[in-house]
Design an enzyme around this catalytic site. Structure first.
Site, mmCIF file in Angstrom:
data_model
loop_
_atom_site.group_PDB
_atom_site.id
_atom_site.type_symbol
_atom_site.label_atom_id
_atom_site.label_comp_id
_atom_site.label_asym_id
_atom_site.label_seq_id
_atom_site.Cartn_x
_atom_site.Cartn_y
_atom_site.Cartn_z
ATOM 1 N N TYR A 73 0.823 -1.215 0.000
ATOM 2 C CA TYR A 73 0.000 0.000 0.000
ATOM 3 C C TYR A 73 0.859 1.269 0.000
ATOM 4 O O TYR A 73 0.364 2.341 -0.315
ATOM 5 C CB TYR A 73 -0.916 0.056 1.240
ATOM 6 N N HIS A 90 0.903 -11.699 1.328
ATOM 7 C CA HIS A 90 -0.184 -10.959 0.672
ATOM 8 C C HIS A 90 -0.858 -11.758 -0.452
ATOM 9 O O HIS A 90 -2.009 -11.515 -0.797
ATOM 10 C CB HIS A 90 0.372 -9.642 0.114
#
Length: 301
Positions: free
Chosen positions: A62, A118
């Protein structure tokens, strides 16, 4: 505020049963040179000012560590009242060990409460090792006390099976896209996770209210409207409560402080079993709404 709720993980640790401030999705930055986002700092600080344990969902990918770091510095909430999730995505660092050591330094903390892989896409070409080796690296971080809990994200049944084959420490969580219009990100993942005592976390839980859902009419939306009136809470909160009552942990976020505070009101009411089942049934009958990992998983729509 009604008493905060927690899920108990398979290792006995307790996790706050909703994450009210995700730092991805709408906050996600495309590159390392993206400008510092003061609005995100204020949102995190506001979330940290609310009573109870604040569950913050972060990830290397992010690129919002600077904002999270600033908010943590400026907050007076004790560290043991903040649950921080972080994720390794092999975009910036070669291994989870390099990545977590770097993110701890950037965030100015000694450990994360939860560390996830992830995605399951590992190969000899990228990043040079397979998903089982990736899990072994994560286990080392757990043993070193740098991650208090470890898990995965966007894993399908086959991916979880590979991990469980070799795991010395079992993943406690699989964070997936999950909503009433996407109750299995990949085939059978909901049941498999339940059977193996792996808690599911839901990102994008408000899929039915997103632009991706298109025209918002029909039986599902009629029911949602009537539940909103019955419980005197907005439709988004009804959907978050549905997620929780299906045994899944919802992750939400907003650029508006009142929306973040509203998410903490999810404990003020309870849907009946019949209402939960009806939302599930009508949601399943609706066209799939998938917003992320589309190239990898659209085949299952």
């Amino acid at each position: 505020m009604s008493a905060q709720k927690f899920f108990t993980l398979s290792n006995g640790n307790k996790i706050p049963a909703i994450s009210i401030i995700g730092t991805g999705t709408q906050w996600y930055k495309g590159g390392a040179d993206s400008p510092f986002n003061k609005n995100l700092v204020e949102q995190i600080k506001f979330a940290l000012s609310l009573p109870g344990v604040t569950h913050v969902d972060a990830a290397e990918n992010y690129r919002t560590y600077p904002e999270l770091s600033q908010a943590l510095k400026e907050s007076t909430k004790p560290r043991d009242q903040i649950w921080i999730t972080d994720k390794f995505s092999k975009v910036i660092h070669k291994t989870p060990k390099d990545a977590l050591n770097d993110s701890l330094k950037q965030l100015g903390i000694d450990y994360v409460d939860l560390y996830l892989l992830h995605d399951p896409f590992y190969s000899k070409e990228n990043p040079g090792y397979d998903v089982q080796q990736a899990w072994k690296y994560v286990e080392e971080l757990y043993k070193a006390g740098l991650a208090k809990n470890i898990g995965v994200s966007n894993f399908a049944v086959e991916d979880l099976k590979k991990i469980l084959e070799i795991a010395e420490i079992k993943p406690v969580i699989n964070q997936i896209e999950y909503s009433a219009f996407l109750q299995n990100q990949t085939p059978g993942i909901y049941e498999f996770a339940k059977e193996n005592n792996i808690l599911l976390e839901a990102y994008a839980p408000l899929g039915p209210l997103s632009n991706a859902a298109g025209e918002q009419s029909g039986e599902f939306y009629d029911l949602l409207s009537s539940l909103s009136k019955k419980y005197n809470h907005d439709k988004g909160l009804i959907l978050l409560r549905w997620v929780y009552q299906t045994g899944v942990l919802p992750i939400t976020t907003s650029s508006k402080q009142e929306r973040i505070e509203t998410a903490t009101k999810v404990w003020e009411f309870e849907l009946t079993n019949d209402e939960v089942e009806k939302l599930s049934k009508l949601g399943n009958e609706h066209a799939t709404v998938r917003q992320y990992w589309k190239p990898q998983y659209d085949q299952y729509n």
